[in-house]
Structure formats: structure tokens, C-alpha cells
Design a protein around this motif. Structure first.
Motif, PDB file in Angstrom:
ATOM      1  N   TYR A 227      50.118  37.509   3.953  1.00 50.48           N
ATOM      2  CA  TYR A 227      49.838  36.208   4.549  1.00 50.48           C
ATOM      3  C   TYR A 227      50.560  35.957   5.873  1.00 50.48           C
ATOM      4  O   TYR A 227      50.135  35.122   6.664  1.00 50.48           O
ATOM      5  CB  TYR A 227      50.248  35.091   3.573  1.00 50.48           C
ATOM      6  N   GLY A 228      51.674  36.637   6.089  1.00 51.13           N
ATOM      7  CA  GLY A 228      52.529  36.258   7.200  1.00 51.13           C
ATOM      8  C   GLY A 228      53.372  35.044   6.838  1.00 51.13           C
ATOM      9  O   GLY A 228      53.243  34.446   5.755  1.00 51.13           O
ATOM     10  N   HIS A 229      54.231  34.685   7.742  1.00 54.31           N
ATOM     11  CA  HIS A 229      55.203  33.627   7.475  1.00 54.31           C
ATOM     12  C   HIS A 229      54.535  32.293   7.148  1.00 54.31           C
ATOM     13  O   HIS A 229      55.058  31.505   6.359  1.00 54.31           O
ATOM     14  CB  HIS A 229      56.106  33.459   8.702  1.00 54.31           C
ATOM     15  N   PHE A 230      53.346  32.020   7.721  1.00 58.03           N
ATOM     16  CA  PHE A 230      52.729  30.704   7.586  1.00 58.03           C
ATOM     17  C   PHE A 230      51.906  30.530   6.325  1.00 58.03           C
ATOM     18  O   PHE A 230      51.336  29.464   6.099  1.00 58.03           O
ATOM     19  CB  PHE A 230      51.868  30.410   8.817  1.00 58.03           C
ATOM     20  N   GLY A 231      51.816  31.561   5.494  1.00 56.20           N
ATOM     21  CA  GLY A 231      51.113  31.427   4.239  1.00 56.20           C
ATOM     22  C   GLY A 231      49.606  31.570   4.373  1.00 56.20           C
ATOM     23  O   GLY A 231      49.083  31.914   5.437  1.00 56.20           O
ATOM     24  N   PRO A 232      48.857  31.327   3.286  1.00 61.20           N
ATOM     25  CA  PRO A 232      47.412  31.541   3.282  1.00 61.20           C
ATOM     26  C   PRO A 232      46.694  30.715   4.346  1.00 61.20           C
ATOM     27  O   PRO A 232      47.009  29.544   4.562  1.00 61.20           O
ATOM     28  CB  PRO A 232      46.993  31.098   1.876  1.00 61.20           C
ATOM     29  N   ALA A 233      45.730  31.332   4.995  1.00 59.52           N
ATOM     30  CA  ALA A 233      44.905  30.637   5.987  1.00 59.52           C
ATOM     31  C   ALA A 233      43.611  30.113   5.381  1.00 59.52           C
ATOM     32  O   ALA A 233      42.953  29.258   5.967  1.00 59.52           O
ATOM     33  CB  ALA A 233      44.581  31.566   7.151  1.00 59.52           C
ATOM     34  N   THR A 234      43.231  30.619   4.194  1.00 55.65           N
ATOM     35  CA  THR A 234      41.998  30.180   3.540  1.00 55.65           C
ATOM     36  C   THR A 234      42.316  29.740   2.118  1.00 55.65           C
ATOM     37  O   THR A 234      43.305  30.163   1.514  1.00 55.65           O
ATOM     38  CB  THR A 234      40.960  31.316   3.501  1.00 55.65           C
ATOM     39  N   GLY A 235      41.468  28.879   1.594  1.00 59.29           N
ATOM     40  CA  GLY A 235      41.603  28.453   0.210  1.00 59.29           C
ATOM     41  C   GLY A 235      42.761  27.514  -0.053  1.00 59.29           C
ATOM     42  O   GLY A 235      43.154  27.333  -1.218  1.00 59.29           O
ATOM     43  N   ARG A 236      43.307  26.881   0.981  1.00 58.22           N
ATOM     44  CA  ARG A 236      44.457  26.012   0.793  1.00 58.22           C
ATOM     45  C   ARG A 236      44.108  24.733   0.034  1.00 58.22           C
ATOM     46  O   ARG A 236      44.993  24.067  -0.495  1.00 58.22           O
ATOM     47  CB  ARG A 236      45.077  25.649   2.138  1.00 58.22           C
ATOM     48  N   GLU A 237      42.815  24.400  -0.019  1.00 57.12           N
ATOM     49  CA  GLU A 237      42.424  23.155  -0.695  1.00 57.12           C
ATOM     50  C   GLU A 237      42.819  23.170  -2.169  1.00 57.12           C
ATOM     51  O   GLU A 237      43.114  22.124  -2.752  1.00 57.12           O
ATOM     52  CB  GLU A 237      40.911  22.940  -0.565  1.00 57.12           C
ATOM     53  N   ALA A 238      42.815  24.349  -2.789  1.00 55.73           N
ATOM     54  CA  ALA A 238      43.121  24.439  -4.216  1.00 55.73           C
ATOM     55  C   ALA A 238      44.545  24.016  -4.512  1.00 55.73           C
ATOM     56  O   ALA A 238      44.810  23.340  -5.516  1.00 55.73           O
ATOM     57  CB  ALA A 238      42.873  25.865  -4.710  1.00 55.73           C
ATOM     58  N   ASN A 239      45.483  24.442  -3.672  1.00 52.94           N
ATOM     59  CA  ASN A 239      46.884  24.046  -3.840  1.00 52.94           C
ATOM     60  C   ASN A 239      47.558  24.088  -2.476  1.00 52.94           C
ATOM     61  O   ASN A 239      48.042  25.131  -2.050  1.00 52.94           O
ATOM     62  CB  ASN A 239      47.605  24.969  -4.822  1.00 52.94           C
ATOM     63  N   PRO A 240      47.595  22.955  -1.770  1.00 51.82           N
ATOM     64  CA  PRO A 240      48.162  22.950  -0.412  1.00 51.82           C
ATOM     65  C   PRO A 240      49.650  23.246  -0.366  1.00 51.82           C
ATOM     66  O   PRO A 240      50.193  23.489   0.710  1.00 51.82           O
ATOM     67  CB  PRO A 240      47.864  21.532   0.088  1.00 51.82           C
ATOM     68  N   TRP A 241      50.321  23.248  -1.523  1.00 50.09           N
ATOM     69  CA  TRP A 241      51.765  23.511  -1.554  1.00 50.09           C
ATOM     70  C   TRP A 241      52.091  24.973  -1.834  1.00 50.09           C
ATOM     71  O   TRP A 241      53.265  25.351  -1.821  1.00 50.09           O
ATOM     72  CB  TRP A 241      52.427  22.622  -2.622  1.00 50.09           C
ATOM     73  N   ASP A 242      51.083  25.804  -2.074  1.00 48.27           N
ATOM     74  CA  ASP A 242      51.321  27.219  -2.380  1.00 48.27           C
ATOM     75  C   ASP A 242      51.294  28.023  -1.087  1.00 48.27           C
ATOM     76  O   ASP A 242      50.237  28.248  -0.496  1.00 48.27           O
ATOM     77  CB  ASP A 242      50.254  27.736  -3.349  1.00 48.27           C
ATOM     78  N   MET A 243      52.471  28.489  -0.656  1.00 45.48           N
ATOM     79  CA  MET A 243      52.566  29.258   0.578  1.00 45.48           C
ATOM     80  C   MET A 243      52.416  30.764   0.341  1.00 45.48           C
ATOM     81  O   MET A 243      52.525  31.556   1.270  1.00 45.48           O
ATOM     82  CB  MET A 243      53.893  28.970   1.270  1.00 45.48           C
ATOM     83  N   GLY A 244      52.212  31.166  -0.912  1.00 45.54           N
ATOM     84  CA  GLY A 244      51.834  32.539  -1.201  1.00 45.54           C
ATOM     85  C   GLY A 244      52.963  33.534  -1.327  1.00 45.54           C
ATOM     86  O   GLY A 244      52.803  34.541  -2.020  1.00 45.54           O
ATOM     87  N   TRP A 245      54.093  33.288  -0.691  1.00 44.04           N
ATOM     88  CA  TRP A 245      55.150  34.316  -0.688  1.00 44.04           C
ATOM     89  C   TRP A 245      56.534  33.775  -1.038  1.00 44.04           C
ATOM     90  O   TRP A 245      57.500  34.513  -0.969  1.00 44.04           O
ATOM     91  CB  TRP A 245      55.188  35.030   0.658  1.00 44.04           C
ATOM     92  N   TRP A 246      56.629  32.525  -1.441  1.00 45.07           N
ATOM     93  CA  TRP A 246      57.904  31.985  -1.908  1.00 45.07           C
ATOM     94  C   TRP A 246      57.628  30.833  -2.865  1.00 45.07           C
ATOM     95  O   TRP A 246      56.534  30.280  -2.890  1.00 45.07           O
ATOM     96  CB  TRP A 246      58.801  31.527  -0.755  1.00 45.07           C
ATOM     97  N   ARG A 247      58.646  30.492  -3.659  1.00 45.93           N
ATOM     98  CA  ARG A 247      58.543  29.341  -4.554  1.00 45.93           C
ATOM     99  C   ARG A 247      59.932  28.779  -4.785  1.00 45.93           C
ATOM    100  O   ARG A 247      60.940  29.491  -4.705  1.00 45.93           O
ATOM    101  CB  ARG A 247      57.903  29.737  -5.886  1.00 45.93           C
ATOM    102  N   TYR A 248      60.000  27.497  -5.077  1.00 42.35           N
ATOM    103  CA  TYR A 248      61.279  26.860  -5.369  1.00 42.35           C
ATOM    104  C   TYR A 248      61.795  27.298  -6.733  1.00 42.35           C
ATOM    105  O   TYR A 248      61.018  27.544  -7.661  1.00 42.35           O
ATOM    106  CB  TYR A 248      61.145  25.334  -5.348  1.00 42.35           C
ATOM    107  N   ARG A 249      63.128  27.386  -6.857  1.00 46.30           N
ATOM    108  CA  ARG A 249      63.784  27.701  -8.120  1.00 46.30           C
ATOM    109  C   ARG A 249      64.973  26.761  -8.297  1.00 46.30           C
ATOM    110  O   ARG A 249      65.454  26.132  -7.343  1.00 46.30           O
ATOM    111  CB  ARG A 249      64.275  29.156  -8.146  1.00 46.30           C
ATOM    112  N   VAL A 250      65.466  26.671  -9.517  1.00 41.15           N
ATOM    113  CA  VAL A 250      66.705  25.930  -9.739  1.00 41.15           C
ATOM    114  C   VAL A 250      67.869  26.790  -9.237  1.00 41.15           C
ATOM    115  O   VAL A 250      67.760  28.025  -9.157  1.00 41.15           O
ATOM    116  CB  VAL A 250      66.899  25.560 -11.230  1.00 41.15           C
ATOM    117  N   PRO A 251      68.975  26.161  -8.857  1.00 40.79           N
ATOM    118  CA  PRO A 251      70.118  26.930  -8.335  1.00 40.79           C
ATOM    119  C   PRO A 251      70.530  28.059  -9.276  1.00 40.79           C
ATOM    120  O   PRO A 251      70.667  27.871 -10.484  1.00 40.79           O
ATOM    121  CB  PRO A 251      71.209  25.864  -8.213  1.00 40.79           C
ATOM    122  N   GLY A 252      70.703  29.232  -8.666  1.00 45.25           N
ATOM    123  CA  GLY A 252      71.098  30.415  -9.407  1.00 45.25           C
ATOM    124  C   GLY A 252      69.978  31.403  -9.634  1.00 45.25           C
ATOM    125  O   GLY A 252      70.226  32.549 -10.017  1.00 45.25           O
TER     126      GLY A 252
END
Length: 307
Positions: A227-252
Motif C-alpha cells: 500500500y505504501g505509507h498512505f494505506g489503501p487507495a481503493t475500497g476505503r469505503e468499507a473501513n475508512p480507519w483501516d490503513m492496511g499496514w498498522w493497527r493500534y494496540r494496548v501498551p506493551g
């Protein structure tokens, strides 16, 4: 430094239930979510009725926190103060004033929000508009003994193409917003995925960081190859918060170096609340899993904080 948590991850519980649980698990402070509870983002939470907040509500809230030995570190209403719809923008501004009034009634020094962005206009026009509308809110808060905090979340889901939807994501923009009288609710997770070393941002800006959030981020470099740093260029309507290559986690459970972060906060003289913001999809989905995630965060951070 105190270890706290943002209540937004438990939208289905009453504030009294959260306070009772948090105190029993060793948390020392709550950053209390005060959205109006009218829908919108799925993590909205209305744990204080700030739009109808009076002396009775203030007394009950003070008694609740005193009974559990907790501090109310800040009120949290993170919305888009530059929303392109004028009517929606005015709703947000009105509710933010309610949150400021409630904070003043409770002697809470901070209310958190976003700068936001009108995604239909370029950055330069947004900054000019913010310089028009934000100083009156800063003044309104200051007259009541309250400071406005801005979290450095990118809010990429607010922009139709996944670009920054909150113009407060970098030190360059922090310096601009500080000139308007705003303060920073510093969060290392967002800095990490956009390529900024969070530890290096503490000392230069510590005098404008009275409150901090503890959220981690898991990076997946192999997915970034697609995807590159900016995340998916297509299909973002399904989940606009999914950047494809990272996700939030709890500390640790992510890439943030929490021993270095906490140590550098101490070295810089930070004496505020480090507030766990739980948006971890692995430890989410229901109340039990969210609380387990908060326990993981507590076990990670508690040994690092001087008792």
C-alpha cells in the motif's frame, strides 16, 4: 505522574461502574468521555451529561471520585472543530463549550478535543480558518480556568482519501497551534506510524504537554510494501480507519518503547496523568476483552511509574 485511563473504551458502562472497576485494578485517574451520545463514531461515549450539567451533577461526580480515590484528569470530547458542514460545526462548538463549563464546575483543568479539518479545502485554508475560530474557544476556556488540549491523532478516517483529518499530527503543527493558546494531549502511537520518534518530541515541547495518552501501535512493514505509507487507495469505503499496514494496540503489544517514554517524561519534568487509550482490536469487541486489555496496559505501565 499518575496512571489513568480514558473511559471511551467502555461506552456501555456508567461512569460509576467504570470508576469502581478502575480503582479496583489500580488505576489512579480517569479521563472522562463526554460525547453527547447521539451516535457517530462507534467509540463515542457519554459518561458525563455535560449539556445538562448542574450543581447536583457536579456534587455527585466529586463524591464518586472521592469515594474511589480517583482523580478526574480531563474531560474528553474529540471532535472536528473545522467540520465542513456549518451546522455540524456549530453543534460541535456548542457541546465543547458545555464540556468546558462542566470542567470548570468540577475544577478539572483540561478538556481534550481536535483541531480537525475541512477535508474539502487545502491545508493553508484550514489553518487560516482555525486561526479565526479556535482562539475564541481558548479564551472561553481560559476565562473559566480550563485549558484546551489537542490530541495529535492523525484522524485519517475523516478524510475520504485517508490523509490527515486533524491538523495537529506533527511538531510543525504543534508549534502553530501553541501560538493559538492550545496545549497537547501527547500520544506516541500516532507519531510512531507516521515516522516520528515520539521520545525525541518530549523534551522540546514538555511545557505544553500537561497530559499524555498511552496507546501503542503495531507496524506491519511487509503489508506496507503493497500500500505504501498512505494505506489503501481503493475500497476505503468499507473501513475508512483501516490503513492496511498498522493497527493500534494496548501498551506493551506494539512498537512504542514504554520504558524510554516514561523515563524521558520523568526527565523532562512531566507531573500529569498518563492515560491509557484503549483502541486495540485484539483486546476489544466486548466488555470482558476490553477490561483484559486495560489490565495488560496496567501491567505494562505500572512498574515504570514511581509510586
Amino acid at each position: 505522574m499518575r496512571l489513568g485511563m480514558l473511559t471511551a473504551c467502555l461506552p456501555g458502562l456508567a461512569l460509576e461502574e467504570i470508576a469502581d472497576w478502575a480503582a479496583s485494578r489500580g488505576y489512579e485517574a480517569l479521563e472522562v468521555a463526554c460525547w453527547p451520545g447521539t451516535g457517530g463514531r462507534d467509540f463515542e461515549a457519554a459518561h458525563l451529561p455535560v449539556a445538562s450539567f448542574g450543581e447536583r451533577e457536579a456534587d455527585a461526580t466529586r463524591e464518586l471520585f472521592a469515594r474511589h480515590g480517583l482523580e478526574l484528569s480531563a474531560l474528553a470530547y474529540y471532535e472536528n472543530n473545522l467540520h465542513p458542514d456549518p451546522a455540524r460545526r456549530e453543534e460541535i462548538r456548542a457541546h465543547l463549550r458545555h464540556a468546558i463549563d462542566a470542567a470548570a464546575a468540577l475544577d478539572v483543568p483540561y478538556v481534550g478535543t481536535f483541531v480537525g479539518r475541512d477535508w474539502t479545502r487545502p491545508v493553508a485554508e484550514n489553518l487560516a480558518e482555525a486561526e479565526r475560530i479556535l482562539p475564541p474557544l481558548v479564551e472561553y476556556a481560559g476565562e473559566r480556568g480550563v485549558k484546551l488540549l489537542i490530541e495529535n491523532c492523525v484522524m485519517e478516517g475523516w478524510h475520504p482519501d485517508g490523509y490527515p483529518g486533524n491538523l495537529a499530527y506533527s511538531p510543525e503543527l504543534w508549534e502553530w497551534m501553541f501560538s493559538l493558546g492550545l496545549y497537547l494531549n501527547w500520544d506516541p502511537s500516532h507519531l510512531t506510524w507516521i515516522g516520528i520518534d515520539p521520545v525525541e518530541t518530549i523534551a522540546p515541547y514538555i511545557d505544553r504537554i500537561p497530559h499524555a495518552q498511552a496507546k501503542d501501535v503495531e507496524l506491519r512493514p511487509r503489508d506496507r510494501q503493497r500500500y505504501g505509507h498512505f494505506g489503501p487507495a481503493t475500497g476505503r469505503e468499507a473501513n475508512p480507519w483501516d490503513m492496511g499496514w498498522w493497527r493500534y494496540r494496548v501498551p506493551g503489544l506494539g512498537q512504542v518503547d514504554w520504558p524510554r517514554v516514561v523515563d524521558r517524561l520523568y526527565e523532562a519534568g512531566f507531573t500529569g496523568t498518563l492515560s491509557v487509550e484503549h483502541e486495540d482490536p485484539v483486546w476489544g469487541g466486548d466488555e470482558t476483552r476490553v477490561k483484559q486489555g486495560l489490565d495488560i496496559a496496567h501491567r505494562t505501565l505500572r512498574p515504570l511509574i514511581v509510586g
